[in-house]
Design a protein around this motif. Sequence first.
Motif, PDB file in Angstrom:
ATOM      1  N   ASP A  22     -60.476 -18.672  31.604  1.00  0.00           N
ATOM      2  CA  ASP A  22     -59.755 -18.794  32.867  1.00  0.00           C
ATOM      3  C   ASP A  22     -58.257 -18.557  32.659  1.00  0.00           C
ATOM      4  OD1 ASP A  22     -62.061 -19.490  34.369  1.00  0.00           O
ATOM      5  OD2 ASP A  22     -61.906 -21.547  33.638  1.00  0.00           O
ATOM      6  N   ARG A  23     -57.717 -19.153  31.607  1.00  0.00           N
ATOM      7  CA  ARG A  23     -56.295 -18.960  31.319  1.00  0.00           C
ATOM      8  C   ARG A  23     -56.002 -17.511  30.930  1.00  0.00           C
ATOM      9  NH1 ARG A  23     -57.305 -23.869  28.794  1.00  0.00           N
ATOM     10  NH2 ARG A  23     -57.165 -22.955  26.702  1.00  0.00           N
ATOM     11  N   GLU A  24     -56.952 -16.891  30.232  1.00  0.00           N
ATOM     12  CA  GLU A  24     -56.782 -15.483  29.862  1.00  0.00           C
ATOM     13  C   GLU A  24     -56.774 -14.593  31.104  1.00  0.00           C
ATOM     14  OE1 GLU A  24     -59.998 -14.797  27.183  1.00  0.00           O
ATOM     15  OE2 GLU A  24     -58.907 -15.573  25.436  1.00  0.00           O
ATOM     16  N   ARG A  25     -57.631 -14.910  32.060  1.00  0.00           N
ATOM     17  CA  ARG A  25     -57.652 -14.141  33.305  1.00  0.00           C
ATOM     18  C   ARG A  25     -56.340 -14.298  34.066  1.00  0.00           C
ATOM     19  NH1 ARG A  25     -63.686 -15.412  35.804  1.00  0.00           N
ATOM     20  NH2 ARG A  25     -64.825 -13.859  34.581  1.00  0.00           N
ATOM     21  N   CYS A  26     -55.830 -15.516  34.104  1.00  0.00           N
ATOM     22  CA  CYS A  26     -54.579 -15.757  34.806  1.00  0.00           C
ATOM     23  C   CYS A  26     -53.425 -15.016  34.134  1.00  0.00           C
ATOM     24  CB  CYS A  26     -54.301 -17.259  34.856  1.00  0.00           C
ATOM     25  SG  CYS A  26     -52.861 -17.683  35.853  1.00  0.00           S
ATOM     26  N   ARG A  27     -53.390 -15.066  32.820  1.00  0.00           N
ATOM     27  CA  ARG A  27     -52.343 -14.345  32.090  1.00  0.00           C
ATOM     28  C   ARG A  27     -52.434 -12.845  32.381  1.00  0.00           C
ATOM     29  NH1 ARG A  27     -48.925 -15.150  28.058  1.00  0.00           N
ATOM     30  NH2 ARG A  27     -49.658 -17.284  27.760  1.00  0.00           N
ATOM     31  N   ALA A  28     -53.643 -12.305  32.319  1.00  0.00           N
ATOM     32  CA  ALA A  28     -53.821 -10.878  32.573  1.00  0.00           C
ATOM     33  C   ALA A  28     -53.397 -10.504  33.984  1.00  0.00           C
ATOM     34  CB  ALA A  28     -55.288 -10.493  32.343  1.00  0.00           C
ATOM     35  N   LEU A  29     -53.679 -11.390  34.939  1.00  0.00           N
ATOM     36  CA  LEU A  29     -53.306 -11.145  36.334  1.00  0.00           C
ATOM     37  C   LEU A  29     -51.800 -10.930  36.465  1.00  0.00           C
ATOM     38  CD1 LEU A  29     -53.737 -11.275  39.455  1.00  0.00           C
ATOM     39  CD2 LEU A  29     -53.530 -13.758  39.250  1.00  0.00           C
ATOM     40  N   PHE A  30     -51.007 -11.842  35.921  1.00  0.00           N
ATOM     41  CA  PHE A  30     -49.561 -11.743  36.098  1.00  0.00           C
ATOM     42  C   PHE A  30     -48.914 -10.719  35.163  1.00  0.00           C
ATOM     43  CE2 PHE A  30     -50.430 -15.939  37.992  1.00  0.00           C
ATOM     44  CZ  PHE A  30     -49.927 -15.678  39.250  1.00  0.00           C
ATOM     45  N   GLU A  31     -49.593 -10.388  34.066  1.00  0.00           N
ATOM     46  CA  GLU A  31     -49.081  -9.314  33.212  1.00  0.00           C
ATOM     47  C   GLU A  31     -49.178  -7.959  33.902  1.00  0.00           C
ATOM     48  OE1 GLU A  31     -51.202  -9.717  29.529  1.00  0.00           O
ATOM     49  OE2 GLU A  31     -49.671 -11.046  28.662  1.00  0.00           O
ATOM     50  N   CYS A  32     -49.991  -7.876  34.945  1.00  0.00           N
ATOM     51  CA  CYS A  32     -50.059  -6.637  35.734  1.00  0.00           C
ATOM     52  C   CYS A  32     -48.749  -6.353  36.456  1.00  0.00           C
ATOM     53  CB  CYS A  32     -51.193  -6.727  36.757  1.00  0.00           C
ATOM     54  SG  CYS A  32     -52.859  -6.612  36.072  1.00  0.00           S
ATOM     55  N   VAL A  33     -47.924  -7.388  36.670  1.00  0.00           N
ATOM     56  CA  VAL A  33     -46.672  -7.201  37.412  1.00  0.00           C
ATOM     57  C   VAL A  33     -45.449  -7.726  36.647  1.00  0.00           C
ATOM     58  CG1 VAL A  33     -47.711  -7.146  39.707  1.00  0.00           C
ATOM     59  CG2 VAL A  33     -47.134  -9.354  38.677  1.00  0.00           C
ATOM     60  N   GLY A  34     -45.562  -7.886  35.332  1.00  0.00           N
ATOM     61  CA  GLY A  34     -44.398  -8.348  34.577  1.00  0.00           C
ATOM     62  C   GLY A  34     -44.771  -9.162  33.358  1.00  0.00           C
ATOM     63  N   VAL A  35     -43.957 -10.164  33.058  1.00  0.00           N
ATOM     64  CA  VAL A  35     -44.198 -11.033  31.907  1.00  0.00           C
ATOM     65  C   VAL A  35     -44.650 -12.403  32.401  1.00  0.00           C
ATOM     66  CG1 VAL A  35     -42.474  -9.820  30.513  1.00  0.00           C
ATOM     67  CG2 VAL A  35     -41.803 -11.866  31.796  1.00  0.00           C
ATOM     68  N   VAL A  36     -45.314 -13.173  31.515  1.00  0.00           N
ATOM     69  CA  VAL A  36     -45.858 -14.464  31.931  1.00  0.00           C
ATOM     70  C   VAL A  36     -45.759 -15.462  30.782  1.00  0.00           C
ATOM     71  CG1 VAL A  36     -48.202 -13.759  31.305  1.00  0.00           C
ATOM     72  CG2 VAL A  36     -47.872 -15.624  32.924  1.00  0.00           C
ATOM     73  N   TRP A  37     -45.540 -16.714  31.146  1.00  0.00           N
ATOM     74  CA  TRP A  37     -45.451 -17.819  30.184  1.00  0.00           C
ATOM     75  C   TRP A  37     -46.365 -18.944  30.645  1.00  0.00           C
ATOM     76  CZ3 TRP A  37     -42.427 -22.636  30.966  1.00  0.00           C
ATOM     77  CH2 TRP A  37     -42.404 -23.442  29.824  1.00  0.00           C
ATOM     78  N   GLU A  38     -47.211 -19.445  29.741  1.00  0.00           N
ATOM     79  CA  GLU A  38     -48.045 -20.588  30.068  1.00  0.00           C
ATOM     80  C   GLU A  38     -47.294 -21.867  29.724  1.00  0.00           C
ATOM     81  OE1 GLU A  38     -52.492 -22.553  29.403  1.00  0.00           O
ATOM     82  OE2 GLU A  38     -51.971 -20.677  28.367  1.00  0.00           O
ATOM     83  N   ALA A  39     -46.965 -22.644  30.727  1.00  0.00           N
ATOM     84  CA  ALA A  39     -46.189 -23.871  30.525  1.00  0.00           C
ATOM     85  C   ALA A  39     -47.066 -24.968  29.914  1.00  0.00           C
ATOM     86  CB  ALA A  39     -45.601 -24.352  31.842  1.00  0.00           C
ATOM     87  N   PRO A  40     -46.524 -25.762  29.009  1.00  0.00           N
ATOM     88  CA  PRO A  40     -47.314 -26.835  28.399  1.00  0.00           C
ATOM     89  C   PRO A  40     -47.464 -28.060  29.288  1.00  0.00           C
ATOM     90  CG  PRO A  40     -45.104 -26.846  27.503  1.00  0.00           C
ATOM     91  CD  PRO A  40     -45.192 -25.641  28.395  1.00  0.00           C
ATOM     92  N   ASP A  41     -46.660 -28.136  30.358  1.00  0.00           N
ATOM     93  CA  ASP A  41     -46.658 -29.314  31.224  1.00  0.00           C
ATOM     94  C   ASP A  41     -46.361 -28.876  32.658  1.00  0.00           C
ATOM     95  OD1 ASP A  41     -45.553 -31.662  32.671  1.00  0.00           O
ATOM     96  OD2 ASP A  41     -45.844 -32.664  30.749  1.00  0.00           O
ATOM     97  N   GLU A  42     -47.119 -29.406  33.599  1.00  0.00           N
ATOM     98  CA  GLU A  42     -46.924 -29.013  34.999  1.00  0.00           C
ATOM     99  C   GLU A  42     -45.529 -29.341  35.509  1.00  0.00           C
ATOM    100  OE1 GLU A  42     -48.853 -29.502  39.482  1.00  0.00           O
ATOM    101  OE2 GLU A  42     -49.578 -30.775  37.839  1.00  0.00           O
ATOM    102  N   ALA A  43     -44.911 -30.418  35.001  1.00  0.00           N
ATOM    103  CA  ALA A  43     -43.579 -30.804  35.471  1.00  0.00           C
ATOM    104  C   ALA A  43     -42.571 -29.669  35.303  1.00  0.00           C
ATOM    105  CB  ALA A  43     -43.111 -32.050  34.735  1.00  0.00           C
TER     106      ALA A  43
END
Length: 277
Positions: free
Chosen positions: A149-170
């Motif tokens: 699921d996280r890989e799909r989300c990363r791939a989604l936003f990499e279609c339009v730029g760069v992406v960072w997975e945050a370690p904490d929702e805050a």
Amino acid sequence: MAAALARTRIGIIGAGAMGGALIGGMLAKGVPKKHLRASDPDAERRRRLEAQFGVAVHEGNAALVNASDLVILAVKPNRVDLVLSELATGCEKLGAPLWVSIAAGVSLAQLAEGLPAGARIVRAMPNTPALVGAGAAAFVANPACATVDRERCRALFECVGVVWEAPDEALLDAVTGLSGSGPAYLFLLLEALIEAGEAQGIPADASKLLATQTVFGAAKLASESDQSAAALRKQVSSPGGTTLAGLERLTTAGFREALAAAVTAATKRSRELGKRS
């Protein structure tokens, strides 16, 4: 095309600018048109989206959710609860897809309240340069999400730029204050540079050309260089030179402090948006 999206059926609730940017980015990266669909209550938006991209469009949301493996919730924050509550009474497969929300300030907990128990949910914050494939996004996934699921989300936003997975929702509220709202700060800087050039006698069209390319070029250099922004700044700040004279005035005017205050204010507002009245 990212392998993570190769066979993923993707639906977007909300056919606004960001929804359209994501569709355009995915198509450009090779996501099959037949795997994409969007919904919006506005008939004109649906018509434009269908004409521009040739994807399936819906007036209602239930059919879209039922036919999707991943659903992007691209509506205004104050409409999230309404959209989810309407789906709860008219959607057969509400808990099946991976849900990706780009609604500013809307927490994972708030999203979970409107979805079945165990729903896989991602909260993300992209920004408007995604419209030209140069976006910056951050996301955080709830515990129900698997690695795929996280890989799909990363791939989604990499279609339009760069992406960072945050370690904490805050941190997502701070991301909103920095990169989510950041383009507006840069547009204001660009406005000010253009006006300053005109004030020094440079024709308006030339001032816009030079200032815009300067902002673009500096960002590109910073992105592609191994050196820090501070090091790059020092390279063009010769003692007694023109650049240093300008930088000293910015420092005296509280340039750093003003930007820090802007990010803080936007971060605070993002947190406020996530609280129900």
